[in-house]
Motif scaffolding. Structure first.
Motif, PDB file in Angstrom:
ATOM      1  N   ASN A 298      -4.393  -6.302   0.875  1.00  0.00           N
ATOM      2  CA  ASN A 298      -4.613  -5.392  -0.236  1.00  0.00           C
ATOM      3  C   ASN A 298      -3.309  -5.171  -1.008  1.00  0.00           C
ATOM      4  OD1 ASN A 298      -3.903  -3.856   2.181  1.00  0.00           O
ATOM      5  ND2 ASN A 298      -4.365  -1.993   1.055  1.00  0.00           N
TER       6      ASN A 298
ATOM      7  N   GLY B 265      -6.300  -1.803  -8.040  1.00  0.00           N
ATOM      8  CA  GLY B 265      -5.769  -2.561  -6.910  1.00  0.00           C
ATOM      9  C   GLY B 265      -6.676  -3.731  -6.551  1.00  0.00           C
TER      10      GLY B 265
ATOM     11  N   TYR C 239      -5.175   3.567  -8.932  1.00  0.00           N
ATOM     12  CA  TYR C 239      -5.963   3.115  -7.779  1.00  0.00           C
ATOM     13  C   TYR C 239      -7.083   2.125  -8.060  1.00  0.00           C
ATOM     14  CZ  TYR C 239      -3.962   5.761  -3.922  1.00  0.00           C
ATOM     15  OH  TYR C 239      -3.150   6.217  -2.938  1.00  0.00           O
TER      16      TYR C 239
ATOM     17  N   GLU D 216      -2.033  -2.487  -3.885  1.00  0.00           N
ATOM     18  CA  GLU D 216      -2.308  -1.277  -4.667  1.00  0.00           C
ATOM     19  C   GLU D 216      -1.383  -1.177  -5.872  1.00  0.00           C
ATOM     20  OE1 GLU D 216      -3.436   1.626  -0.895  1.00  0.00           O
ATOM     21  OE2 GLU D 216      -1.618   2.005  -2.015  1.00  0.00           O
ATOM     22  N   ASN D 217      -1.749  -0.293  -6.761  1.00  0.00           N
ATOM     23  CA  ASN D 217      -0.822   0.191  -7.778  1.00  0.00           C
ATOM     24  C   ASN D 217      -1.193   1.638  -8.057  1.00  0.00           C
ATOM     25  OD1 ASN D 217      -2.495   0.418 -10.251  1.00  0.00           O
ATOM     26  ND2 ASN D 217      -2.665  -1.802 -10.054  1.00  0.00           N
ATOM     27  N   VAL D 218      -0.386   2.304  -8.815  1.00  0.00           N
ATOM     28  CA  VAL D 218      -0.572   3.741  -8.999  1.00  0.00           C
ATOM     29  C   VAL D 218      -1.920   4.077  -9.644  1.00  0.00           C
ATOM     30  CG1 VAL D 218       0.587   3.969 -11.238  1.00  0.00           C
ATOM     31  CG2 VAL D 218       0.665   5.855  -9.574  1.00  0.00           C
TER      32      VAL D 218
ATOM     33  N   CYS E 279      -8.412  -5.764  -3.209  1.00  0.00           N
ATOM     34  CA  CYS E 279      -8.749  -5.723  -1.786  1.00  0.00           C
ATOM     35  C   CYS E 279      -8.295  -7.005  -1.094  1.00  0.00           C
ATOM     36  CB  CYS E 279     -10.257  -5.578  -1.614  1.00  0.00           C
ATOM     37  SG  CYS E 279     -10.942  -4.028  -2.244  1.00  0.00           S
TER      38      CYS E 279
ATOM     39  N   HIS F  67       0.753   3.834  -1.873  1.00  0.00           N
ATOM     40  CA  HIS F  67       0.059   5.060  -2.262  1.00  0.00           C
ATOM     41  C   HIS F  67      -0.857   5.588  -1.156  1.00  0.00           C
ATOM     42  CE1 HIS F  67       1.842   4.212  -6.080  1.00  0.00           C
ATOM     43  NE2 HIS F  67       1.285   3.019  -6.058  1.00  0.00           N
ATOM     44  N   SER F  68      -1.590   4.701  -0.515  1.00  0.00           N
ATOM     45  CA  SER F  68      -2.503   5.128   0.547  1.00  0.00           C
ATOM     46  C   SER F  68      -1.910   4.936   1.939  1.00  0.00           C
ATOM     47  CB  SER F  68      -3.821   4.343   0.467  1.00  0.00           C
ATOM     48  OG  SER F  68      -3.622   2.999   0.888  1.00  0.00           O
TER      49      SER F  68
ATOM     50  N   ALA G  75       0.830  -1.209   0.000  1.00  0.00           N
ATOM     51  CA  ALA G  75       0.000   0.000   0.000  1.00  0.00           C
ATOM     52  C   ALA G  75       0.862   1.256   0.000  1.00  0.00           C
ATOM     53  CB  ALA G  75      -0.916  -0.023   1.211  1.00  0.00           C
TER      54      ALA G  75
END
Length: 131
Positions: free
Chosen positions: A41, A50, A47, A43-45, A52, A20-21, A18
């Motif tokens: 989770n 991604g 959003y 993520e990738n750039v 869950c 990014h967040s 995660a």
């Protein structure tokens, strides 16, 4: 809810990706056969692309050849227990009966328990597609 399920969700949360967040989530589910599958989770750039934690655990369950959830736990480092997103609620309803318990927890120890039916009242099911 078995403490081992919450512990498994807590442990896999540490592997979340995660960047990014900064919001890491872990999920662990137990199948009717007693096997535990976990997900975190990712993520990738971009959003929306991604994955869950709940979806990851479900994918691991399906990849292992199982199809029925008996209970699930989700954990995050948040002020209050975090419920599954709408898409994950529908994914849970695909593989779990309405009575299946869902425990949402925080890393600080707060918990909230609901059933799949309480999380997704009026769920869209395969029965809606029957002719």
């Amino acid at each position: 809810m078995s403490e081992d399920l919450i512990a498994a969700a807590r442990q896999v949360r540490e592997n979340a990706y995660a960047p990014h967040s900064g919001f890491r989530v872990g999920a662990a589910l137990r199948t009717v056969s007693g096997v535990v599958h976990v997900g975190c989770n990712v993520e990738n750039v971009a959003y929306p692309e991604g994955t869950c934690a709940e979806a990851g655990a479900i994918a691991a369950m399906v990849a292992a050849g199982e199809r029925e959830i008996a209970e699930i736990a989700v954990i995050a480092d948040s002020p209050a227990p975090v419920p599954p997103c709408g898409g994950c609620r529908q994914k849970l309803a695909e593989f779990a009966g309405g009575e299946v318990p869902v425990v949402m927890a925080t890393t600080g120890g707060a918990r909230l328990g609901m059933t799949v039916a309480e999380l997704l009242p009026g769920a869209f099911t395969a029965g809606h597609m029957e002719r």
